[in-house]
Design a protein around this motif. Structure first.
Motif, mmCIF file in Angstrom:
data_model
loop_
_atom_site.group_PDB
_atom_site.id
_atom_site.type_symbol
_atom_site.label_atom_id
_atom_site.label_comp_id
_atom_site.label_asym_id
_atom_site.label_seq_id
_atom_site.Cartn_x
_atom_site.Cartn_y
_atom_site.Cartn_z
ATOM 1 N N HIS A 83 0.838 -1.197 0.000
ATOM 2 C CA HIS A 83 0.000 0.000 0.000
ATOM 3 C C HIS A 83 0.868 1.240 0.000
ATOM 4 N N CYS A 102 -3.733 4.604 -3.963
ATOM 5 C CA CYS A 102 -2.931 3.466 -3.527
ATOM 6 C C CYS A 102 -2.733 2.535 -4.724
ATOM 7 N N CYS A 105 -4.833 -1.071 -3.572
ATOM 8 C CA CYS A 105 -6.297 -1.131 -3.420
ATOM 9 C C CYS A 105 -7.011 -0.041 -4.204
ATOM 10 N N CYS A 111 -4.726 5.462 1.761
ATOM 11 C CA CYS A 111 -5.793 4.460 1.688
ATOM 12 C C CYS A 111 -6.160 3.977 3.096
ATOM 13 N N THR A 113 -6.075 1.076 4.485
ATOM 14 C CA THR A 113 -5.091 0.167 5.089
ATOM 15 C C THR A 113 -3.936 0.963 5.684
#
Ligand SMILES: [Zn+2]
Length: 121
Positions: A83, A102, A105, A111, A113
């Protein structure tokens, strides 16, 4: 109608392992204050001879603590590798601050995460 899928067995095992580490760690005694005192007692060889009274919960924690911390650090580094931001491309009026997403994702950067990791650490 129940549209929820049964939990993936691998995901369930991983969640159970993480919850076990969480519970085991929470039950163990914190050494934060003790280590501050012990640090001043380090001898010339770099050791501190100590006598400690350890509860069963402390022993259970200590038995796996090193491997657990190494695993969490490895997990964090792998997630950081996955990420990370990249230029989303497209047209923007603010060329100094391009829109980033990101690369893993595709959420807008930072993001979820990365934010979860950043919040946790
Ligand atoms: Zn991401």
């Amino acid at each position: 109608m129940n549209t929820e899928l049964p939990e993936d067995p691998q995901r369930r095992r991983l969640r159970e392992r993480l919850e076990l580490i969480q519970v085991r760690t929470d039950k163990a005694t914190s050494w934060r204050e003790s280590t501050a005192v012990l640090r001043s007692l380090v001898n010339r060889e770099g050791f501190v001879p100590i006598k400690a009274k350890l509860a069963v919960e402390d022993l259970e924690f200590l038995a796996g603590a090193r491997e657990d911390v190494l695993s969490f650090a490895e997990l964090g580094l792998r997630l950081l590798d996955l990420h990370q931001p990249r230029d989303a491309g497209g047209i923007t009026s603010d060329t100094a601050h391009p829109i980033l997403r990101c690369r893993s994702c595709m959420w807008r950067w930072p993001c979820p995460t990365f934010r979860a990791m950043s919040d946790a650490f």
